[in-house]
Design a protein around this motif. Structure first.
Motif, PDB file in Angstrom:
ATOM      1  N   VAL A  46      13.339  15.449  32.433  1.00  0.00           N
ATOM      2  CA  VAL A  46      11.970  16.091  33.123  1.00  0.00           C
ATOM      3  C   VAL A  46      11.908  15.174  34.478  1.00  0.00           C
ATOM      4  O   VAL A  46      11.968  13.758  34.386  1.00  0.00           O
ATOM      5  CB  VAL A  46      10.761  15.965  32.485  1.00  0.00           C
ATOM      6  N   GLU A  47      11.943  15.744  35.438  1.00  0.00           N
ATOM      7  CA  GLU A  47      11.365  15.269  36.777  1.00  0.00           C
ATOM      8  C   GLU A  47      10.262  14.400  36.734  1.00  0.00           C
ATOM      9  O   GLU A  47       9.337  15.252  36.355  1.00  0.00           O
ATOM     10  CB  GLU A  47      11.738  16.116  38.004  1.00  0.00           C
ATOM     11  N   PRO A  48      10.104  13.324  37.161  1.00  0.00           N
ATOM     12  CA  PRO A  48       8.457  12.879  37.311  1.00  0.00           C
ATOM     13  C   PRO A  48       7.786  13.660  38.318  1.00  0.00           C
ATOM     14  O   PRO A  48       8.475  14.279  39.515  1.00  0.00           O
ATOM     15  CB  PRO A  48       8.893  11.367  37.849  1.00  0.00           C
ATOM     16  N   SER A  49       6.590  13.799  38.499  1.00  0.00           N
ATOM     17  CA  SER A  49       5.482  14.299  39.221  1.00  0.00           C
ATOM     18  C   SER A  49       4.548  13.425  39.472  1.00  0.00           C
ATOM     19  O   SER A  49       4.222  12.627  38.742  1.00  0.00           O
ATOM     20  CB  SER A  49       5.206  15.530  38.675  1.00  0.00           C
ATOM     21  N   PRO A  50       3.889  13.553  40.585  1.00  0.00           N
ATOM     22  CA  PRO A  50       2.707  12.528  41.180  1.00  0.00           C
ATOM     23  C   PRO A  50       1.521  12.725  40.086  1.00  0.00           C
ATOM     24  O   PRO A  50       1.175  13.726  39.607  1.00  0.00           O
ATOM     25  CB  PRO A  50       2.461  12.617  42.455  1.00  0.00           C
ATOM     26  N   TRP A  51       0.741  11.467  39.667  1.00  0.00           N
ATOM     27  CA  TRP A  51      -0.547  11.681  39.183  1.00  0.00           C
ATOM     28  C   TRP A  51      -1.543  12.450  39.956  1.00  0.00           C
ATOM     29  O   TRP A  51      -1.250  12.563  41.262  1.00  0.00           O
ATOM     30  CB  TRP A  51      -1.185  10.393  38.726  1.00  0.00           C
ATOM     31  N   ASN A  52      -2.388  13.191  39.444  1.00  0.00           N
ATOM     32  CA  ASN A  52      -3.510  13.744  40.240  1.00  0.00           C
ATOM     33  C   ASN A  52      -3.974  12.981  41.263  1.00  0.00           C
ATOM     34  O   ASN A  52      -4.454  13.277  42.410  1.00  0.00           O
ATOM     35  CB  ASN A  52      -4.787  14.147  39.214  1.00  0.00           C
ATOM     36  N   ASN A  53      -4.091  11.614  41.152  1.00  0.00           N
ATOM     37  CA  ASN A  53      -4.829  10.675  41.973  1.00  0.00           C
ATOM     38  C   ASN A  53      -3.912  10.148  42.833  1.00  0.00           C
ATOM     39  O   ASN A  53      -4.074   9.164  43.812  1.00  0.00           O
ATOM     40  CB  ASN A  53      -5.845   9.448  41.391  1.00  0.00           C
ATOM     41  N   GLY A  54      -2.527  10.522  42.671  1.00  0.00           N
ATOM     42  CA  GLY A  54      -1.470   9.725  43.585  1.00  0.00           C
ATOM     43  C   GLY A  54      -0.966   8.477  43.165  1.00  0.00           C
ATOM     44  O   GLY A  54      -0.101   7.754  43.848  1.00  0.00           O
ATOM     45  N   ALA A  55      -1.712   7.817  42.038  1.00  0.00           N
ATOM     46  CA  ALA A  55      -1.324   6.171  42.203  1.00  0.00           C
ATOM     47  C   ALA A  55      -0.215   5.853  41.094  1.00  0.00           C
ATOM     48  O   ALA A  55       0.037   4.903  40.971  1.00  0.00           O
ATOM     49  CB  ALA A  55      -2.784   5.730  41.200  1.00  0.00           C
ATOM     50  N   GLY A  56       0.286   6.936  40.583  1.00  0.00           N
ATOM     51  CA  GLY A  56       1.782   7.165  39.930  1.00  0.00           C
ATOM     52  C   GLY A  56       2.307   8.198  39.376  1.00  0.00           C
ATOM     53  O   GLY A  56       2.212   9.117  40.299  1.00  0.00           O
TER      54      GLY A  56
ATOM     55  N   HIS B 134       2.991  -0.440  38.964  1.00  0.00           N
ATOM     56  CA  HIS B 134       2.270  -1.512  39.562  1.00  0.00           C
ATOM     57  C   HIS B 134       0.637  -1.193  38.981  1.00  0.00           C
ATOM     58  O   HIS B 134       0.634  -0.163  38.243  1.00  0.00           O
ATOM     59  CB  HIS B 134       2.301  -1.000  41.031  1.00  0.00           C
ATOM     60  N   ASP B 135      -0.322  -2.107  39.264  1.00  0.00           N
ATOM     61  CA  ASP B 135      -1.446  -1.707  38.776  1.00  0.00           C
ATOM     62  C   ASP B 135      -2.128  -0.742  39.528  1.00  0.00           C
ATOM     63  O   ASP B 135      -2.011  -0.506  40.850  1.00  0.00           O
ATOM     64  CB  ASP B 135      -2.488  -3.205  39.353  1.00  0.00           C
ATOM     65  N   ALA B 136      -2.923   0.167  38.841  1.00  0.00           N
ATOM     66  CA  ALA B 136      -3.584   1.269  39.270  1.00  0.00           C
ATOM     67  C   ALA B 136      -4.450   1.923  38.347  1.00  0.00           C
ATOM     68  O   ALA B 136      -4.518   1.806  37.067  1.00  0.00           O
ATOM     69  CB  ALA B 136      -2.060   2.310  39.253  1.00  0.00           C
ATOM     70  N   PRO B 137      -5.313   2.702  39.025  1.00  0.00           N
ATOM     71  CA  PRO B 137      -6.492   3.460  38.355  1.00  0.00           C
ATOM     72  C   PRO B 137      -5.887   4.783  37.686  1.00  0.00           C
ATOM     73  O   PRO B 137      -4.684   5.155  38.340  1.00  0.00           O
ATOM     74  CB  PRO B 137      -7.282   3.924  39.570  1.00  0.00           C
ATOM     75  N   PHE B 138      -6.228   5.349  36.608  1.00  0.00           N
ATOM     76  CA  PHE B 138      -5.924   6.599  35.979  1.00  0.00           C
ATOM     77  C   PHE B 138      -6.672   7.871  36.602  1.00  0.00           C
ATOM     78  O   PHE B 138      -7.631   7.518  37.336  1.00  0.00           O
ATOM     79  CB  PHE B 138      -6.047   6.387  34.580  1.00  0.00           C
ATOM     80  N   SER B 139      -6.040   8.794  36.702  1.00  0.00           N
ATOM     81  CA  SER B 139      -6.741  10.026  37.107  1.00  0.00           C
ATOM     82  C   SER B 139      -7.483  10.469  36.023  1.00  0.00           C
ATOM     83  O   SER B 139      -7.519   9.934  35.063  1.00  0.00           O
ATOM     84  CB  SER B 139      -5.532  11.198  36.958  1.00  0.00           C
ATOM     85  N   VAL B 140      -8.662  11.139  36.528  1.00  0.00           N
ATOM     86  CA  VAL B 140      -9.749  11.644  35.641  1.00  0.00           C
ATOM     87  C   VAL B 140      -9.267  13.033  35.151  1.00  0.00           C
ATOM     88  O   VAL B 140      -8.778  13.794  35.811  1.00  0.00           O
ATOM     89  CB  VAL B 140     -11.077  11.695  36.361  1.00  0.00           C
ATOM     90  N   PHE B 141      -9.717  13.286  33.924  1.00  0.00           N
ATOM     91  CA  PHE B 141      -9.454  14.771  33.183  1.00  0.00           C
ATOM     92  C   PHE B 141     -10.837  14.915  32.331  1.00  0.00           C
ATOM     93  O   PHE B 141     -10.757  14.746  31.261  1.00  0.00           O
ATOM     94  CB  PHE B 141      -8.275  14.407  32.271  1.00  0.00           C
ATOM     95  N   PRO B 142     -11.672  15.415  33.097  1.00  0.00           N
ATOM     96  CA  PRO B 142     -12.812  15.895  32.445  1.00  0.00           C
ATOM     97  C   PRO B 142     -12.684  16.959  31.475  1.00  0.00           C
ATOM     98  O   PRO B 142     -11.681  17.803  31.349  1.00  0.00           O
ATOM     99  CB  PRO B 142     -13.576  16.641  33.615  1.00  0.00           C
TER     100      PRO B 142
END
Length: 148
Positions: A7-17, A43-51
């Motif tokens: 599976v190819e990687p895709s960016p997180w919703n917030n772009g941080a990973g 790298h250090d990063a915030p996670f995306s939010v998933f309400p």
């Protein structure tokens, strides 16, 4: 068998990973019911939010996970549950990966068991993720009014 290397990687919703979405199910309205993915953590990063989602996070290497201001050091195989709305971040000493199973709150609940790759999968597994010399068996339990 879900194989992250296919599976190819895709960016997180917030772009941080980045992540590799391995499997998911949506309802007729397009709302995610559950999702299984592998995150590349370099790298250090915030996670995306998933309400509306609950997250089961399985560290596949050492890291520090901060959820709503509380930090926990995690080693490979340790798990953490938290709401998709939580403020979450990771800090690392070295790159690693993590297994994420997200479930729609009140609809599904996930369980993950790690085992050696040469062991036989137990009954009742909904998906198995190949993790090199280990496998992660995922169970997705549908919740009803009685189990919520």
């Amino acid at each position: 068998m879900l194989d992250p290397s296919r599976v190819e990687p895709s960016p997180w919703n917030n772009g941080a990973g980045s992540t590799r979405e391995l499997a998911a199910e949506t309802d007729p309205d397009g709302q995610t019911l559950w999702r299984i993915s592998i995150a590349s953590l370099d790298h250090d990063a915030p996670f995306s939010v998933f309400p509306g989602m609950d997250r089961l996070f399985v560290a596949l290497g050492p890291l520090r996970l901060t959820v709503d201001g509380a930090t926990s050091a995690m080693t490979a195989g340790e798990q953490a549950r938290f709401a998709g709305e939580a403020a979450v971040a990771i800090s690392l000493d070295e790159p690693t990966t993590a297994l994420n199973v997200m479930t729609r709150r009140g609809r599904y609940r996930a369980e993950v068991t790690l085992r050696d790759a040469d062991e036989v999968a137990p009954d009742g597994v909904d998906a198995t993720v190949r993790l090199g010399n280990r496998h992660a068996d995922v169970r997705l339990g549908r919740q009803t009014e009685e189990t919520r």
